[in-house]
Design an enzyme around this catalytic site. Structure first.
Site, mmCIF file in Angstrom:
data_model
loop_
_atom_site.group_PDB
_atom_site.id
_atom_site.type_symbol
_atom_site.label_atom_id
_atom_site.label_comp_id
_atom_site.label_asym_id
_atom_site.label_seq_id
_atom_site.Cartn_x
_atom_site.Cartn_y
_atom_site.Cartn_z
ATOM 1 N N CYS A 102 16.581 -20.476 -33.067
ATOM 2 C CA CYS A 102 17.717 -20.776 -32.197
ATOM 3 C C CYS A 102 18.340 -19.468 -31.736
ATOM 4 O O CYS A 102 17.908 -18.390 -32.124
ATOM 5 C CB CYS A 102 18.772 -21.583 -32.954
ATOM 6 S SG CYS A 102 18.139 -23.127 -33.621
ATOM 7 N N LEU B 206 16.901 -24.961 -30.582
ATOM 8 C CA LEU B 206 15.533 -25.450 -30.518
ATOM 9 C C LEU B 206 15.424 -26.436 -31.673
ATOM 10 O O LEU B 206 15.493 -26.042 -32.843
ATOM 11 C CB LEU B 206 14.513 -24.319 -30.685
ATOM 12 C CG LEU B 206 13.037 -24.761 -30.680
ATOM 13 C CD1 LEU B 206 12.638 -25.277 -29.300
ATOM 14 C CD2 LEU B 206 12.126 -23.624 -31.083
ATOM 15 N N ASN C 93 20.365 -19.075 -37.633
ATOM 16 C CA ASN C 93 19.070 -19.125 -36.964
ATOM 17 C C ASN C 93 18.026 -18.899 -38.048
ATOM 18 O O ASN C 93 18.044 -17.874 -38.716
ATOM 19 C CB ASN C 93 19.005 -18.014 -35.899
ATOM 20 C CG ASN C 93 17.592 -17.823 -35.352
ATOM 21 O OD1 ASN C 93 16.780 -18.746 -35.354
ATOM 22 N ND2 ASN C 93 17.309 -16.623 -34.888
ATOM 23 N N GLY C 94 17.157 -19.861 -38.257
ATOM 24 C CA GLY C 94 16.125 -19.670 -39.266
ATOM 25 C C GLY C 94 15.690 -20.959 -39.917
ATOM 26 O O GLY C 94 16.006 -22.054 -39.447
ATOM 27 N N THR D 139 3.579 1.371 -28.809
ATOM 28 C CA THR D 139 2.631 0.395 -29.350
ATOM 29 C C THR D 139 3.213 -1.017 -29.355
ATOM 30 O O THR D 139 2.487 -2.003 -29.190
ATOM 31 C CB THR D 139 2.153 0.805 -30.765
ATOM 32 O OG1 THR D 139 1.030 0.034 -31.109
ATOM 33 C CG2 THR D 139 3.231 0.659 -31.806
ATOM 34 N N ARG E 293 2.786 -2.365 -25.749
ATOM 35 C CA ARG E 293 1.366 -2.684 -25.500
ATOM 36 C C ARG E 293 0.966 -4.006 -26.143
ATOM 37 O O ARG E 293 0.350 -4.862 -25.522
ATOM 38 C CB ARG E 293 0.475 -1.584 -26.085
ATOM 39 C CG ARG E 293 0.435 -0.306 -25.330
ATOM 40 C CD ARG E 293 -0.458 0.658 -26.110
ATOM 41 N NE ARG E 293 -0.415 2.007 -25.580
ATOM 42 C CZ ARG E 293 -0.911 3.060 -26.214
ATOM 43 N NH1 ARG E 293 -1.474 2.899 -27.400
ATOM 44 N NH2 ARG E 293 -0.849 4.260 -25.677
#
Length: 562
Positions: free
Chosen positions: A2, A50, A75-76, A338, A341
């Site tokens: 969320c 969500l 959130n979790g 990195t 990418r």
């Protein structure tokens, strides 16, 4: 997964400030709530949902009749909420796993609360009776959290930095937006004015220590003190399977990212096995991304055929990847080379999952390289002890690199990420093993992990023993790496003179290559003056590397040329 957002002591009109909360709407596409705090007109919560667990009563901030003075935005996922209910006799009002935070806090205060949670989380807990605000974040920072606290006590908290950088306060924009440290909680006093004052910042869990919540875990106590190889391998299998099993908690469809490398393949194989055991009604969807005939696509195809998943391949070309760079950097809030990418492929595959499928809860293999010494450069470690120290450093910084990438690229498309390799019990056990057991052996990294699953028949032998391939490299062909494609394009976009003067323009973390300059330009466009969010670039150690790609290292070259 969320998006959480809260303000305490705002001088500005909250209806204007709440526009900032909409910057993280992607994290919770199912519902939104904005709620003022009773008695504190300049304090409020914002929540993007969500819906994964308890779709009826899962809106936040969570408030229950038993504790009318407590407000929780989190959130979790808390995987042990049912075990804790059984152990302490909690009476839940909802089916939401996070409700346990309120009960734990009421029972034993904030320290016990944070320590007893088995899961991934970031939360804001308000206690109006005792005038306290608490912030907390899980051990590895799998769930993100940012905060800004001004000298006069205005506090802003958000899942992503983009929800705080445009807040107004005393006619100026808020500065010093910073990530909240993983494995910590903070206690703040709430004043009658709605402003806050920080009291203490406490580290509640070190990843090397067995977590407090292990006492009420579903797995029996493992034989300890014995480093007999067969016992160790058995314990690794038991704990990893347990890590995947507890993460099956969901009311939405589960899927899995599958690059064909060891980590994602192990996750997918164990996940599918456990889903069959509990008779999940739908097939497991696995997702691979790459350019035509890339190593990852070919390897993932083999794994999917072996385990019997419903496999999806997302094929992209260099133009699509290059076009995504700016939106990826905006989502990530970093300019690390990195990370950018590797994020492009993950961002594009997440976009596909959201648009073309109904999978929402997505398993992935993050954390294994750091924990099990999977990076190619570990072959060059001067000693097992130094390799162990490096492994711990990488785990400590996960929230700045791989975990950040995995969260933002999936959250950008409203997906929820689950990473079993970062399970608290699994990681603390693995780190408790003697240093010499964990190092690469016979020229093969992650040797112990591979050995542990050798007789399980979960994976084809050539996948179980497949050499490390960085995600950003494996999605392109062996002949031309993804980083080479990016560099060829960027070479035309950045003038030599700009690079020469890079240190003058960007004195902090100055770009050394045209590629890093290009990413930094985009970052500064969206987040000007925030370069300190990245303390340093991710680079391999013990080798004279000028680029973070594994394909530039001698070990990789010799392995692919044999």
């Amino acid at each position: 997964m969320c998006g959480i957002w809260a303000l305490f002591g705002s001088d500005e009109c909250l209806s204007v400030q709440c526009l900032s909360a909409m910057k993280i709407a992607h994290r919770g596409p199912d519902a939104f709530r904005f709620e003022n705090v009773n008695g504190f007109t300049n304090c409020c919560f914002g929540f993007h949902r969500l819906a994964v667990v308890d779709q009826l009563y899962g809106m936040q901030p969570i408030r229950v009749k038993k504790f009318p003075y407590l407000w929780l935005c989190y959130n979790g996922e808390i995987y042990n909420f049912k075990q804790l209910q059984k152990q302490f006799g909690f009476e839940y009002q909802t089916l939401v796993d996070g409700e346990v935070i309120l009960h734990l806090y009421n029972r034993g205060g904030i320290e016990q609360t944070a320590s007893m949670l088995d899961g991934v989380f970031s939360f804001i807990l308000l206690d109006t009776a005792n005038r306290k605000v608490f912030l907390a974040r899980d051990t590895y920072g799998v769930r993100p959290l940012f905060k800004v606290l001004t000298d006069d006590g205005f506090l802003g908290v958000c899942s992503e930095a983009k929800g705080l950088i445009n807040l107004k306060h005393s006619t100026s924009l808020c500065s010093k937006v910073e990530p909240f440290l993983p494995g910590h909680y903070e206690v703040l006093d709430l004043k009658p004015s709605g402003k806050v004052a920080s009291v203490e910042l406490v580290k509640f869990h070190s990843y090397k220590d067995e977590p407090l919540h292990a006492a009420c875990d579903t797995v029996e106590t493992l034989p300890s003190g014995s480093f007999d190889l067969e016992t160790v391998k058995s314990n690794i299998r038991i704990l990893f399977e347990n890590a995947v099993r507890k993460r099956l908690m969901a009311h939405r469809r589960i899927g899995c990212l599958l690059s064909g490398g060891l980590d994602s393949s192990l996750v997918a194989a164990v996940l599918l096995k456990l889903m069959k055991e509990i008779n999940v009604s739908y097939p497991l969807q696995t997702f691979a991304i790459g350019m035509e005939n890339s190593p990852d696509l070919l390897a993932a195809r083999k794994v999917a055929a072996h385990i019997g998943s419903e496999h999806h391949e997302v094929i992209f070309n260099s133009e699509e990847g290059i076009q995504a760079i700016e939106e990826v950097i905006f989502s990530l809030e970093t300019y690390d080379i990195t990370t950018v990418r590797a994020s492009i492929g993950m961002y594009l595959v997440s976009k596909y999952i959201r648009k073309k499928t109904d999978s929402v809860v997505i398993f992935s293999g993050e954390g294994s390289d750091e924990l099990t010494q999977g990076y190619i450069y570990f072959h060059k470690a001067p000693s097992p002890e130094e390799a162990a120290e490096e492994s711990e450093r990488l785990l400590k910084e996960l929230y700045l690199f791989d975990v950040l990438r995995a969260d933002r690229t999936t959250a950008a498309h409203g997906l929820e990420l689950r990473v079993p390799f970062l399970d608290h019990r699994f990681t603390s056990y693995y780190l408790s093993l003697p240093a010499e057991l964990r190092i690469p052996k016979n020229g093969i990294e992650k040797y112990l992990l591979r050995q542990s699953f050798e007789d399980s028949n979960l994976l084809p032998k050539e996948i179980l023993w497949r050499p490390k391939e960085a995600f950003s490299d494996g999605i392109a062909s062996v002949k031309k790496s993804w980083f080479s494609i990016l560099q060829d394009y960027i070479d035309q976009q950045v003038d030599d003179l700009l690079l020469e003067k890079a240190a003058e323009k960007y004195p902090f973390n100055p770009p050394k290559t045209k590629e890093s300059y290009y990413y930094r330009q985009i970052f500064e466009k969206h987040y000007p003056g925030r370069s300190n969010w990245l303390p340093h670039y991710w680079m391999p150690r013990w080798v004279k590397a000028t680029d973070p790609s594994a394909r530039t290292l001698k070990h990789y070259k010799s392995a692919t040329q044999e």
